[in-house]
Design a protein around this motif. Structure first.
Motif, PDB file in Angstrom:
ATOM      1  N   VAL A   8       0.611  -1.316   0.061  1.00 33.87           N
ATOM      2  CA  VAL A   8      -0.072  -0.075   0.216  1.00 33.87           C
ATOM      3  C   VAL A   8       0.890   1.220   0.128  1.00 33.87           C
ATOM      4  O   VAL A   8       1.839   1.377   0.948  1.00 33.87           O
ATOM      5  N   ILE A   9       0.805   2.298  -0.843  1.00 34.73           N
ATOM      6  CA  ILE A   9       1.474   3.434  -1.140  1.00 34.73           C
ATOM      7  C   ILE A   9       0.476   4.547  -1.270  1.00 34.73           C
ATOM      8  O   ILE A   9      -0.616   4.333  -1.749  1.00 34.73           O
ATOM      9  N   ALA A  10       1.123   5.788  -0.928  1.00 41.21           N
ATOM     10  CA  ALA A  10       0.335   6.774  -1.150  1.00 41.21           C
ATOM     11  C   ALA A  10       0.203   7.191  -2.586  1.00 41.21           C
ATOM     12  O   ALA A  10       1.114   6.908  -3.573  1.00 41.21           O
ATOM     13  N   ASP A  11      -0.820   7.734  -3.161  1.00 40.18           N
ATOM     14  CA  ASP A  11      -1.041   7.875  -4.502  1.00 40.18           C
ATOM     15  C   ASP A  11      -0.238   9.199  -5.242  1.00 40.18           C
ATOM     16  O   ASP A  11       0.178   9.210  -6.489  1.00 40.18           O
ATOM     17  N   THR A  12       0.592   9.975  -4.331  1.00 43.29           N
ATOM     18  CA  THR A  12       1.365  10.833  -4.683  1.00 43.29           C
ATOM     19  C   THR A  12       3.047  10.332  -4.689  1.00 43.29           C
ATOM     20  O   THR A  12       4.020  10.957  -4.950  1.00 43.29           O
ATOM     21  N   ASP A  13       3.017   8.919  -4.161  1.00 40.98           N
ATOM     22  CA  ASP A  13       4.405   8.554  -4.111  1.00 40.98           C
ATOM     23  C   ASP A  13       4.830   7.802  -5.503  1.00 40.98           C
ATOM     24  O   ASP A  13       4.143   6.993  -5.830  1.00 40.98           O
ATOM     25  N   THR A  14       5.778   8.536  -5.944  1.00 41.16           N
ATOM     26  CA  THR A  14       6.240   8.047  -7.212  1.00 41.16           C
ATOM     27  C   THR A  14       7.536   7.085  -7.438  1.00 41.16           C
ATOM     28  O   THR A  14       7.824   6.532  -8.330  1.00 41.16           O
ATOM     29  N   THR A  15       8.007   6.742  -6.209  1.00 35.06           N
ATOM     30  CA  THR A  15       9.288   5.942  -6.014  1.00 35.06           C
ATOM     31  C   THR A  15       8.917   4.098  -5.600  1.00 35.06           C
ATOM     32  O   THR A  15       9.813   3.509  -5.767  1.00 35.06           O
ATOM     33  N   SER A  16       8.198   4.509  -4.507  1.00 34.07           N
ATOM     34  CA  SER A  16       7.887   3.175  -3.746  1.00 34.07           C
ATOM     35  C   SER A  16       7.426   1.895  -4.777  1.00 34.07           C
ATOM     36  O   SER A  16       7.848   0.980  -4.564  1.00 34.07           O
ATOM     37  N   ARG A  17       6.617   2.447  -5.822  1.00 32.04           N
ATOM     38  CA  ARG A  17       5.960   1.163  -6.682  1.00 32.04           C
ATOM     39  C   ARG A  17       7.321   0.677  -7.317  1.00 32.04           C
ATOM     40  O   ARG A  17       7.310  -0.670  -7.442  1.00 32.04           O
ATOM     41  N   VAL A  18       7.873   1.404  -7.757  1.00 31.96           N
ATOM     42  CA  VAL A  18       9.136   0.815  -8.579  1.00 31.96           C
ATOM     43  C   VAL A  18      10.110   0.092  -7.630  1.00 31.96           C
ATOM     44  O   VAL A  18      10.718  -1.111  -8.093  1.00 31.96           O
ATOM     45  N   LYS A  19      10.289   0.629  -6.231  1.00 31.52           N
ATOM     46  CA  LYS A  19      11.295  -0.159  -5.650  1.00 31.52           C
ATOM     47  C   LYS A  19      10.641  -1.622  -5.114  1.00 31.52           C
ATOM     48  O   LYS A  19      11.264  -2.526  -4.822  1.00 31.52           O
ATOM     49  N   ALA A  20       9.096  -1.408  -4.857  1.00 32.62           N
ATOM     50  CA  ALA A  20       8.443  -2.750  -4.734  1.00 32.62           C
ATOM     51  C   ALA A  20       8.584  -3.754  -5.722  1.00 32.62           C
ATOM     52  O   ALA A  20       8.916  -4.944  -5.423  1.00 32.62           O
ATOM     53  N   GLU A  21       8.598  -3.239  -6.988  1.00 28.46           N
ATOM     54  CA  GLU A  21       8.551  -4.261  -8.172  1.00 28.46           C
ATOM     55  C   GLU A  21       9.968  -4.582  -8.087  1.00 28.46           C
ATOM     56  O   GLU A  21      10.066  -5.926  -8.879  1.00 28.46           O
ATOM     57  N   VAL A  58       0.205  -4.143  -5.999  1.00 27.21           N
ATOM     58  CA  VAL A  58       0.467  -2.844  -5.121  1.00 27.21           C
ATOM     59  C   VAL A  58      -0.747  -1.950  -5.661  1.00 27.21           C
ATOM     60  O   VAL A  58      -1.339  -1.947  -6.560  1.00 27.21           O
ATOM     61  N   GLY A  59      -1.280  -1.433  -4.338  1.00 26.36           N
ATOM     62  CA  GLY A  59      -2.501  -0.513  -4.495  1.00 26.36           C
ATOM     63  C   GLY A  59      -2.098   0.938  -3.844  1.00 26.36           C
ATOM     64  O   GLY A  59      -1.211   0.906  -3.183  1.00 26.36           O
ATOM     65  N   THR A  60      -2.835   1.831  -4.253  1.00 33.23           N
ATOM     66  CA  THR A  60      -2.936   3.378  -3.786  1.00 33.23           C
ATOM     67  C   THR A  60      -3.862   3.685  -2.725  1.00 33.23           C
ATOM     68  O   THR A  60      -4.817   3.333  -3.250  1.00 33.23           O
ATOM     69  N   ILE A  61      -3.540   4.590  -2.048  1.00 34.98           N
ATOM     70  CA  ILE A  61      -4.735   5.427  -1.358  1.00 34.98           C
ATOM     71  C   ILE A  61      -4.100   6.788  -1.251  1.00 34.98           C
ATOM     72  O   ILE A  61      -3.036   7.021  -1.177  1.00 34.98           O
ATOM     73  N   PRO A  62      -5.041   7.516  -1.014  1.00 38.00           N
ATOM     74  CA  PRO A  62      -4.961   9.092  -0.922  1.00 38.00           C
ATOM     75  C   PRO A  62      -3.835   9.407   0.499  1.00 38.00           C
ATOM     76  O   PRO A  62      -4.319   8.521   1.562  1.00 38.00           O
ATOM     77  N   ARG A  63      -3.133  10.435   0.275  1.00 39.03           N
ATOM     78  CA  ARG A  63      -2.502  10.710   1.724  1.00 39.03           C
ATOM     79  C   ARG A  63      -3.696  11.370   2.609  1.00 39.03           C
ATOM     80  O   ARG A  63      -4.412  12.086   2.030  1.00 39.03           O
ATOM     81  N   THR A  78      -8.426  13.572   5.157  1.00 38.11           N
ATOM     82  CA  THR A  78      -8.448  12.297   5.883  1.00 38.11           C
ATOM     83  C   THR A  78      -9.461  11.207   5.931  1.00 38.11           C
ATOM     84  O   THR A  78      -9.427  10.103   5.779  1.00 38.11           O
ATOM     85  N   VAL A  79     -10.584  11.901   5.666  1.00 35.22           N
ATOM     86  CA  VAL A  79     -11.873  11.128   5.435  1.00 35.22           C
ATOM     87  C   VAL A  79     -11.882  10.317   4.114  1.00 35.22           C
ATOM     88  O   VAL A  79     -12.097   9.203   4.250  1.00 35.22           O
ATOM     89  N   ARG A  80     -11.272  10.923   3.319  1.00 34.06           N
ATOM     90  CA  ARG A  80     -11.189  10.381   1.870  1.00 34.06           C
ATOM     91  C   ARG A  80     -10.170   9.115   2.165  1.00 34.06           C
ATOM     92  O   ARG A  80     -10.379   8.035   1.461  1.00 34.06           O
ATOM     93  N   ALA A  81      -9.147   9.565   2.585  1.00 35.08           N
ATOM     94  CA  ALA A  81      -8.094   8.515   2.955  1.00 35.08           C
ATOM     95  C   ALA A  81      -8.533   7.170   3.565  1.00 35.08           C
ATOM     96  O   ALA A  81      -8.389   6.192   3.309  1.00 35.08           O
ATOM     97  N   ALA A  82      -9.407   7.622   4.565  1.00 36.39           N
ATOM     98  CA  ALA A  82      -9.996   6.624   5.599  1.00 36.39           C
ATOM     99  C   ALA A  82     -10.836   5.343   4.551  1.00 36.39           C
ATOM    100  O   ALA A  82     -11.054   4.308   5.012  1.00 36.39           O
ATOM    101  N   VAL A  83     -11.475   5.957   3.815  1.00 36.29           N
ATOM    102  CA  VAL A  83     -12.527   5.450   2.941  1.00 36.29           C
ATOM    103  C   VAL A  83     -11.905   4.404   2.027  1.00 36.29           C
ATOM    104  O   VAL A  83     -12.306   3.263   1.779  1.00 36.29           O
ATOM    105  N   HIS A  84     -10.967   4.918   1.529  1.00 37.92           N
ATOM    106  CA  HIS A  84      -9.995   4.067   0.581  1.00 37.92           C
ATOM    107  C   HIS A  84      -9.311   3.064   1.243  1.00 37.92           C
ATOM    108  O   HIS A  84      -9.089   1.808   0.936  1.00 37.92           O
ATOM    109  N   ALA A  85      -8.708   3.482   2.723  1.00 37.32           N
ATOM    110  CA  ALA A  85      -8.062   2.374   3.499  1.00 37.32           C
ATOM    111  C   ALA A  85      -8.965   1.178   3.895  1.00 37.32           C
ATOM    112  O   ALA A  85      -8.811   0.044   3.777  1.00 37.32           O
TER     113      ALA A  85
END
Length: 263
Positions: free
Chosen positions: A97-110, A139-144, A159-166
């Motif tokens: 699970v990564i933040a939707d604005t995180d541009t590097t963690s997905r690559v590192k996970a792969e 790999v999935g994303t949620i809003p910060r 925060t409410v938006r992130a909680a719904v996605h989480a």
């Protein structure tokens, strides 16, 4: 249609009354008494989950669905150092699970999973079925919940938006283990994992229940005090196990466990 709705309502009330009777409760109790009983049961259940031991599973049991919350920078480096010390055959499949604005963690996970797949493929004691399970990941994303410098009013809505996605992520993946190490992104995920475990007696019947063990590892950068995320999870007891990487920090937070340095 209104007639059908009325019938269903009558059937529901009849079922509730029948259940109350089977429990020895008076059938003529006012509705607010039932509400008080339900809230009391829920509070007892929350305390039982928060104060009770984490779920225990046999070491030689089946693979455990593992959810990993990734941050950025040093958090990510420490998390992958920790994952390299864990058996991919035991903790699989893995969902990052990564933040939707995180541009590097997905690559590192792969990259990490590619190395895991190569290592498993070269192992002589891994058959095709086990290889398929142990190398599975997503790999999935949620809003910060909150960006740096963001105002508090705007933060409430994000925060409410992130909680719904989480919530959607936790109930869809149904992890056995949730592993996180500091990013604020993990707080709503951990909170919903706790909720999932609390409501498991109910959600199990509809096929979305899970009983995840929640493990939090504090960053090595925290030498004297825990991070805000660490303090939240430690104080609220949302995390089953809290590990720190400095002995002084373990003395300051007695329920935390000193685990040495991850990397």
């Amino acid at each position: 249609q209104k007639h059908n709705v009325r019938l269903r309502g009558d059937e529901s009330r009849a079922m509730v009354m029948e259940t109350a009777g089977s429990l020895g409760l008076p059938l003529d109790m006012p509705p607010h008494v039932y509400i008080v009983i339900a809230v009391t049961i829920l509070c007892v259940r929350v305390l039982h989950v928060a104060l009770g031991p984490p779920p225990r599973r046999p070491m030689d049991g089946p693979p455990l669905r593992t959810m990993v919350v990734l941050g950025s920078g040093g958090h990510t480096a420490e998390m992958f150092a920790l994952l390299r010390a864990m058996s991919p055959r035991r903790y699989a499949p893995r969902h990052y699970v990564i933040a939707d604005t995180d541009t590097t963690s997905r690559v590192k996970a792969e990259h990490h999973e590619a190395a895991v797949g190569e290592s498993l493929a070269e192992s002589s004691d891994v058959d095709d079925d086990e290889l398929s399970i142990a190398s599975e990941y997503s790999v999935g994303t949620i809003p910060r919940a909150r960006e740096v410098g963001q105002g508090w009013i705007h933060s409430f809505f994000t925060t409410v938006r992130a909680a719904v996605h989480a919530a959607a992520v936790v109930f869809r993946e149904r992890p056995h283990v949730l592993l996180c190490n500091g990013p604020g992104t993990c707080v709503p995920v951990v909170a919903w994992a706790f909720v999932a475990r609390t409501l498991r007696p109910v959600t199990w019947f509809v096929g979305v229940g899970s009983r995840p063990a929640i493990v939090y590892v504090e960053s090595a950068a925290r030498t004297k005090t825990m991070s805000l995320t660490g303090r939240i999870l430690y104080t609220t007891r949302l995390a089953d196990e809290v590990f720190v990487q400095w002995e002084g920090l373990a003395r300051r937070y007695p329920r935390a466990k000193f685990a040495g340095r991850v990397c």
